[in-house]
Design an enzyme around this catalytic site. Sequence first.
Site, PDB file in Angstrom:
ATOM      1  N   ARG A   1       0.809  -1.234   0.000  1.00 22.04           N
ATOM      2  CA  ARG A   1       0.000   0.000   0.000  1.00 22.04           C
ATOM      3  C   ARG A   1       0.833   1.272   0.000  1.00 22.04           C
ATOM      4  NH1 ARG A   1      -2.343  -3.454   3.421  1.00 22.04           N
ATOM      5  NH2 ARG A   1      -4.268  -4.413   2.685  1.00 22.04           N
TER       6      ARG A   1
ATOM      7  N   LYS B   1       2.927  11.388 -11.786  1.00 19.51           N
ATOM      8  CA  LYS B   1       2.123  10.405 -12.526  1.00 19.51           C
ATOM      9  C   LYS B   1       2.949   9.133 -12.676  1.00 19.51           C
ATOM     10  CE  LYS B   1      -0.821  13.278 -15.486  1.00 19.51           C
ATOM     11  NZ  LYS B   1      -1.141  13.597 -16.886  1.00 19.51           N
TER      12      LYS B   1
ATOM     13  N   GLU C   1      10.145  18.302 -25.277  1.00 21.40           N
ATOM     14  CA  GLU C   1       9.382  18.679 -24.077  1.00 21.40           C
ATOM     15  C   GLU C   1       9.924  19.991 -23.498  1.00 21.40           C
ATOM     16  OE1 GLU C   1       6.693  17.002 -23.362  1.00 21.40           O
ATOM     17  OE2 GLU C   1       6.984  14.990 -24.182  1.00 21.40           O
TER      18      GLU C   1
ATOM     19  N   LYS D   1       7.322  22.868 -14.989  1.00 21.51           N
ATOM     20  CA  LYS D   1       6.406  21.747 -14.779  1.00 21.51           C
ATOM     21  C   LYS D   1       5.968  21.690 -13.315  1.00 21.51           C
ATOM     22  CE  LYS D   1       5.052  17.054 -15.517  1.00 21.51           C
ATOM     23  NZ  LYS D   1       5.248  15.736 -16.096  1.00 21.51           N
TER      24      LYS D   1
ATOM     25  N   GLU E   1      -4.620  17.225 -12.688  1.00 24.37           N
ATOM     26  CA  GLU E   1      -5.055  17.587 -14.027  1.00 24.37           C
ATOM     27  C   GLU E   1      -6.550  17.867 -14.115  1.00 24.37           C
ATOM     28  OE1 GLU E   1      -2.893  15.535 -17.036  1.00 24.37           O
ATOM     29  OE2 GLU E   1      -4.199  16.227 -18.640  1.00 24.37           O
TER      30      GLU E   1
ATOM     31  N   ARG F   1      -3.116  21.932 -15.661  1.00 22.33           N
ATOM     32  CA  ARG F   1      -2.084  20.945 -15.972  1.00 22.33           C
ATOM     33  C   ARG F   1      -2.181  20.452 -17.422  1.00 22.33           C
ATOM     34  NH1 ARG F   1       0.372  16.050 -12.231  1.00 22.33           N
ATOM     35  NH2 ARG F   1       1.712  15.203 -13.848  1.00 22.33           N
TER      36      ARG F   1
ATOM     37  N   ASN G   1       0.068  19.354 -22.286  1.00 21.76           N
ATOM     38  CA  ASN G   1      -0.193  18.473 -23.427  1.00 21.76           C
ATOM     39  C   ASN G   1      -0.103  19.199 -24.761  1.00 21.76           C
ATOM     40  OD1 ASN G   1      -0.666  16.165 -21.827  1.00 21.76           O
ATOM     41  ND2 ASN G   1      -2.710  16.916 -21.340  1.00 21.76           N
TER      42      ASN G   1
ATOM     43  N   HIS H   1       0.408  17.319 -27.990  1.00 21.50           N
ATOM     44  CA  HIS H   1       0.255  15.895 -27.696  1.00 21.50           C
ATOM     45  C   HIS H   1      -0.973  15.261 -28.343  1.00 21.50           C
ATOM     46  CE1 HIS H   1       3.526  16.615 -24.979  1.00 21.50           C
ATOM     47  NE2 HIS H   1       3.503  15.391 -24.500  1.00 21.50           N
TER      48      HIS H   1
ATOM     49  N   HIS I   1      -0.062  12.201 -30.342  1.00 18.28           N
ATOM     50  CA  HIS I   1      -0.558  10.844 -30.081  1.00 18.28           C
ATOM     51  C   HIS I   1      -1.159  10.222 -31.337  1.00 18.28           C
ATOM     52  CE1 HIS I   1      -0.817  11.669 -25.488  1.00 18.28           C
ATOM     53  NE2 HIS I   1       0.357  11.214 -25.861  1.00 18.28           N
TER      54      HIS I   1
ATOM     55  N   HIS J   1       8.079   9.385 -28.930  1.00 14.78           N
ATOM     56  CA  HIS J   1       7.050  10.288 -28.413  1.00 14.78           C
ATOM     57  C   HIS J   1       7.435  11.757 -28.642  1.00 14.78           C
ATOM     58  CE1 HIS J   1       4.127  12.003 -25.638  1.00 14.78           C
ATOM     59  NE2 HIS J   1       5.120  12.622 -25.034  1.00 14.78           N
TER      60      HIS J   1
HETATM   61  N1  LIG Z   1       4.859  10.181 -15.636  1.00 14.01           N
HETATM   62  C1  LIG Z   1       4.790  11.184 -16.487  1.00 14.01           C
HETATM   63  O1  LIG Z   1       4.359  12.279 -16.178  1.00 14.01           O
HETATM   64  C2  LIG Z   1       5.304  10.961 -17.881  1.00 14.01           C
HETATM   65  C3  LIG Z   1       5.561  12.048 -18.708  1.00 14.01           C
HETATM   66  C4  LIG Z   1       6.101  11.818 -19.955  1.00 14.01           C
HETATM   67  C5  LIG Z   1       6.382  10.530 -20.366  1.00 14.01           C
HETATM   68  N2  LIG Z   1       6.119   9.480 -19.536  1.00 14.01           N
HETATM   69  C6  LIG Z   1       6.438   8.101 -19.928  1.00 14.01           C
HETATM   70  O2  LIG Z   1       7.829   8.010 -20.076  1.00 14.01           O
HETATM   71  C7  LIG Z   1       8.117   7.002 -21.040  1.00 14.01           C
HETATM   72  C8  LIG Z   1       9.117   7.539 -22.006  1.00 14.01           C
HETATM   73  O3  LIG Z   1      10.292   7.869 -21.300  1.00 14.01           O
HETATM   74  P1  LIG Z   1      11.697   7.919 -22.029  1.00 14.01           P
HETATM   75  O4  LIG Z   1      11.607   8.782 -23.207  1.00 14.01           O
HETATM   76  O5  LIG Z   1      12.695   8.220 -20.991  1.00 14.01           O
HETATM   77  O6  LIG Z   1      11.833   6.435 -22.620  1.00 14.01           O
HETATM   78  P2  LIG Z   1      12.553   5.120 -22.064  1.00 14.01           P
HETATM   79  O7  LIG Z   1      12.444   4.983 -20.618  1.00 14.01           O
HETATM   80  O8  LIG Z   1      12.049   4.003 -22.903  1.00 14.01           O
HETATM   81  O9  LIG Z   1      14.090   5.397 -22.444  1.00 14.01           O
HETATM   82  C9  LIG Z   1      14.457   5.488 -23.802  1.00 14.01           C
HETATM   83  C10 LIG Z   1      15.601   4.510 -24.120  1.00 14.01           C
HETATM   84  O10 LIG Z   1      16.827   5.037 -23.584  1.00 14.01           O
HETATM   85  C11 LIG Z   1      17.454   4.044 -22.768  1.00 14.01           C
HETATM   86  N3  LIG Z   1      18.219   4.788 -21.783  1.00 14.01           N
HETATM   87  C12 LIG Z   1      17.785   5.337 -20.636  1.00 14.01           C
HETATM   88  N4  LIG Z   1      18.762   6.057 -20.078  1.00 14.01           N
HETATM   89  C13 LIG Z   1      19.843   5.934 -20.872  1.00 14.01           C
HETATM   90  C14 LIG Z   1      21.145   6.471 -20.848  1.00 14.01           C
HETATM   91  N5  LIG Z   1      21.516   7.313 -19.895  1.00 14.01           N
HETATM   92  N6  LIG Z   1      22.010   6.121 -21.817  1.00 14.01           N
HETATM   93  C15 LIG Z   1      21.616   5.306 -22.837  1.00 14.01           C
HETATM   94  N7  LIG Z   1      20.386   4.801 -22.939  1.00 14.01           N
HETATM   95  C16 LIG Z   1      19.515   5.121 -21.967  1.00 14.01           C
HETATM   96  C17 LIG Z   1      16.302   3.244 -22.249  1.00 14.01           C
HETATM   97  O11 LIG Z   1      16.733   2.001 -21.736  1.00 14.01           O
HETATM   98  C18 LIG Z   1      15.431   3.153 -23.487  1.00 14.01           C
HETATM   99  O12 LIG Z   1      15.932   2.173 -24.365  1.00 14.01           O
HETATM  100  C19 LIG Z   1       6.804   6.616 -21.668  1.00 14.01           C
HETATM  101  O13 LIG Z   1       6.384   5.378 -21.155  1.00 14.01           O
HETATM  102  C20 LIG Z   1       5.848   7.709 -21.241  1.00 14.01           C
HETATM  103  O14 LIG Z   1       4.522   7.250 -21.108  1.00 14.01           O
HETATM  104  C21 LIG Z   1       5.596   9.680 -18.306  1.00 14.01           C
HETATM  105 ZN   LIG Z   2       5.121  14.258 -23.699  1.00 14.63          ZN
END
Ligand SMILES: NC(=O)c1ccc[n+]([C@@H]2O[C@H](COP(=O)([O-])OP(=O)(O)OC[C@H]3O[C@@H](n4cnc5c(N)ncnc54)[C@H](O)[C@@H]3O)[C@@H](O)[C@H]2O)c1
Ligand SMILES: [Zn+2]
Length: 403
Positions: A158, A180, A222, A264, A274, A278, A282, A285, A289, A302
């Site tokens: 929990r 999030k 971003e 942010k 949101e 907030r 987007n 986005h 998307h 993305h």
């Molecule tokens: N929680 C939120 O508010 C929020 C906001 C935006 C995106 N997201 C989520 O985040 C995810 C995308 O995140 P991302 O773009 O970081 O993608 P990711 O976590 O898939 O990382 C991208 C790639 O880079 C690699 N990687 C990570 N760090 C590295 C480094 N230092 N050197 C080399 N490779 C490295 C990872 O293993 C992966 O292959 C999505 O699932 C999205 O839904 C969440």
């Molecule tokens: Zn985004």
Amino acid sequence: MRVILNGRKASKGYAMPVSRKHGLWLQSEPIRSFLLPVMQTLTVDLGDRSYPIHIGSGLLDQPGLIVPHLAQPRVAVVTNTTVAPLYLDRLITALTGAGVTVQPIVLPDGEAYKNWETLNRIFDALLGSRAERKTTLVALGGGVIGDMTGFAAASYQRGVPFIQIPTTLLSQVDSSVGGKTGINHPLGKNMIGAFYQPKVVLADTDTLKTLPPRELSAGLAEIIKYGLIWDAEFLAWLEAHMGELRALDAAAITYAIHRSCEIKAQVVSEDEREGGIRAILNLGHTFGHAIETGMGYGNWLHGEAVGAGMVMAAEASQRMGWLSAAEVTRTRALIRAAGLPDVAPDLGAETWLEYMGHDKKVESGKLRFVLLKKLGAAVITGDVPASTLRDTLTACVTNGASS
Ligand SMILES: NC(=O)c1ccc[n+]([C@@H]2O[C@H](COP(=O)([O-])OP(=O)(O)OC[C@H]3O[C@@H](n4cnc5c(N)ncnc54)[C@H](O)[C@@H]3O)[C@@H](O)[C@H]2O)c1
Ligand SMILES: [Zn+2]
């Protein structure tokens, strides 16, 4: 609401980001020692769930930034098969040197693994090692690892404490701020999750040196977004310093991450769940998307889809009479300078509309868009005429080309 920032004045004469109109309260207080590299810190103010974000180089080797936030000297570090060989040993060495027991949990890499099965592997490992309620989960990786680890922390027993060490630019400026967390469902991305805040975030800018250039550009999308929706001065700064950012100049990248987190954090602390403002985060986005869905997940990153999507949002804003043609050109040029596509693929108008309709930003059947009233000021509107939308689609897309 306020965002507290402790940091040195950025080098190379970068001005500290003072934005009185948004009520920021800034405190210029250098955190330096001759051994420690320079670090900037800001606090996300969410009452008793407030937490610091530290940004700088060499943070992975500073257990002193983590240990004070632990309820017991025991952590489980969740990471993946790409990040583990790069950074896991360093983190383990730092933590064990400070008397902390570390359980590594290494997951497969990729958005495809952001699901129940992989989440369960975290629970299996925690239960198998009898991790307790005071054991802290540490996310070491990009947004996928951060989102999954955060959700695991929100639900294991929990709720156990959670620390983020984001290693992609996107996760340093976006997913690690705001609380999030979650996983994907076959019927929708990020559909299962929780709002859950970390105890501390460490954004070590050195980790960006191993990031593939496309991933770096995706994070820059971003960062540009924050300038477009909130801060015209920051936008102009980004235009002037994009080359340094892409070359990972330490002072420039630290400043950009810092200002992005600050914006942010400010938006989130005004609207954590949101309900309103907030949603401006987007920008681009809804279009983005549709591109991600239309092109198949993984083909466009993305951030790439959001880059092209923000150009579309700017075009639509011009058609609404809010942006000038010159401002749209500026937006497009900045997106290109960041190494991002500024032209969207041609999905066909009907497919575009269908995929945009599936976006979470649909409210009671009506498409709502985040557009720009001017550069540096976003507006959320449900009043974009269908003809404006179609004109924007026609003007912005090309046959499958990505730039
Ligand atoms: N929680 C939120 O508010 C929020 C906001 C935006 C995106 N997201 C989520 O985040 C995810 C995308 O995140 P991302 O773009 O970081 O993608 P990711 O976590 O898939 O990382 C991208 C790639 O880079 C690699 N990687 C990570 N760090 C590295 C480094 N230092 N050197 C080399 N490779 C490295 C990872 O293993 C992966 O292959 C999505 O699932 C999205 O839904 C969440
Ligand atoms: Zn985004």
